[in-house]
Design an enzyme around this catalytic site. Structure first.
Site, PDB file in Angstrom:
ATOM      1  N   ASN A  72       0.827  -1.197   0.000  1.00 55.01           N
ATOM      2  CA  ASN A  72       0.000   0.000   0.000  1.00 55.01           C
ATOM      3  C   ASN A  72       0.863   1.250   0.000  1.00 55.01           C
ATOM      4  O   ASN A  72       1.995   1.252   0.484  1.00 55.01           O
ATOM      5  CB  ASN A  72      -0.954   0.007   1.202  1.00 55.01           C
ATOM      6  N   ASN A 132       4.132   8.133  14.863  1.00 53.45           N
ATOM      7  CA  ASN A 132       4.404   7.338  13.667  1.00 53.45           C
ATOM      8  C   ASN A 132       5.672   7.858  13.010  1.00 53.45           C
ATOM      9  O   ASN A 132       5.643   8.828  12.249  1.00 53.45           O
ATOM     10  CB  ASN A 132       3.221   7.394  12.699  1.00 53.45           C
ATOM     11  N   CYS A 135       6.365   5.792   8.579  1.00 54.18           N
ATOM     12  CA  CYS A 135       5.581   5.668   7.339  1.00 54.18           C
ATOM     13  C   CYS A 135       6.473   5.849   6.119  1.00 54.18           C
ATOM     14  O   CYS A 135       7.149   6.875   5.977  1.00 54.18           O
ATOM     15  CB  CYS A 135       4.454   6.694   7.306  1.00 54.18           C
ATOM     16  N   THR A 202       5.132  -0.939   7.668  1.00 48.27           N
ATOM     17  CA  THR A 202       5.336  -1.738   6.461  1.00 48.27           C
ATOM     18  C   THR A 202       6.785  -1.649   5.977  1.00 48.27           C
ATOM     19  O   THR A 202       7.479  -0.667   6.220  1.00 48.27           O
ATOM     20  CB  THR A 202       4.397  -1.261   5.338  1.00 48.27           C
ATOM     21  N   ALA A 276      -3.717  -4.778  10.493  1.00 50.54           N
ATOM     22  CA  ALA A 276      -4.373  -3.868   9.558  1.00 50.54           C
ATOM     23  C   ALA A 276      -4.725  -4.582   8.260  1.00 50.54           C
ATOM     24  O   ALA A 276      -5.862  -4.514   7.799  1.00 50.54           O
ATOM     25  CB  ALA A 276      -3.486  -2.659   9.271  1.00 50.54           C
ATOM     26  N   THR A 277      -3.752  -5.287   7.666  1.00 55.97           N
ATOM     27  CA  THR A 277      -4.009  -5.963   6.385  1.00 55.97           C
ATOM     28  C   THR A 277      -5.126  -6.990   6.528  1.00 55.97           C
ATOM     29  O   THR A 277      -5.956  -7.152   5.621  1.00 55.97           O
ATOM     30  CB  THR A 277      -2.723  -6.624   5.862  1.00 55.97           C
TER      31      THR A 277
END
Length: 298
Positions: A72, A132, A135, A202, A276-277
């Site tokens: 993503n 975060n 990202c 990710t 999440a996925t």
């Protein structure tokens, strides 16, 4: 896996959780999202990531699911700090009414922004604030922004700016494949105000191709998630657990699809896990968290 006779309860940075299963950041951005997750099986509701300015995220195709993994490049779409300053108190009230803490994930583009957003989230009722720092999917004018957690000094300054926000702070990291860099980041986390670490975001810059050979993600690259991330997440949890003091908790994220995945991350040193996925591949059905929890306790 956990048996029915075992206690499912845990704590994250001193905040009690009924069990260790959480939604990972990116799965809730609105009041409706929070309300749906508050009715689900998650032990706490994670909102965000939120930024100072509203973001539409990356344009075009931003998500591609394949057997065993997904890629993503959402780009942190959210409605910005002014919206969340007004909306978060009600989101917190909804989560609390369901007996669930509210975790708010924030993403700045410099340390001062992390500090401002952390204070905003805590003042609005967040029980835990996640910075975060990992990202990989922020693009502008064709260029990719640097991933903050690859810079130990930036990690240290961001946490310092957020210190004193009034809620326990955590840092979400991109996978750190260089053991020297991992040790350096762990050292600044151990010296700072972080109470928990979320690992991992990710894996950066994966590529999925369409049948015609063009990238399936319109910006080209995206973060890899899903089952392919599980050994990476396990490695990150185990390495960080060995490097960090006991006062810093770990949330394992990556490849959580079944109860055995929850067990493995807990054995590696996590006190909770995020998914999440699993949620996205289930059509954003909150029942996916209940199915995961049921599989773990069976």
């Amino acid at each position: 896996m956990a048996s029915a006779t075992e206690s499912l309860a845990t704590t994250l940075a001193g905040v009690p959780l009924e069990h260790p299963v959480l939604n990972a950041a990116g799965t809730a951005k609105s009041h409706d999202d929070v309300a749906r997750l508050a009715r689900s099986a998650v032990a706490a509701v994670t909102v965000g990531s939120i930024t100072l300015e509203p973001r539409e995220g990356n344009a075009g195709e931003v998500y591609a699911a394949r057997d065993g993994y997904a890629v993503n490049a959402l780009g942190m779409p959210n409605r910005g700090a002014p919206f969340y300053r007004e909306a978060l108190p009600e989101m917190a009230a909804v989560a609390h009414a369901a007996g669930k803490p509210l975790i708010v994930s924030v993403a700045g583009f410099d340390p001062d922004e992390y500090g401002e957003l952390a204070h905003l989230a805590a003042d609005a009722g967040a029980d835990l604030v996640e910075l975060n720092l990992g990202c990989p999917n922020v693009w502008s004018d064709g260029s990719q922004h640097r991933i903050a957690s690859f810079d130990p000094d930036l990690v240290a300054r961001s946490i310092a700016a957020a210190a004193g926000a009034g809620a326990p702070l955590g840092a979400k990291l991109s996978p750190l494949s260089d053991p020297v860099l991992l040790a350096e980041v762990a050292a600044v986390l151990a010296d700072g105000a972080a109470r928990f670490v979320v690992t991992a975001n990710t894996f950066p810059n994966g590529l999925v191709l369409r049948e015609d050979g063009r990238p399936a993600i319109d910006v080209g690259f995206g973060g890899v998630s899903g089952a392919a991330m599980k050994p990476i997440a396990l490695g990150q949890v185990a390495q960080l657990r060995a490097q960090l003091p006991d006062r810093i908790d770990l949330v394992g994220v990556g490849g959580v699809r079944r109860g055995s995945d929850v067990d493995d991350l807990l054995r590696a040193g996590a006190c909770a896990v995020g998914a999440a996925t699993l949620f996205w591949n289930a059509g954003e059905d909150p029942r996916s968290f209940g199915d995961l929890l049921a599989d773990w306790v069976s």
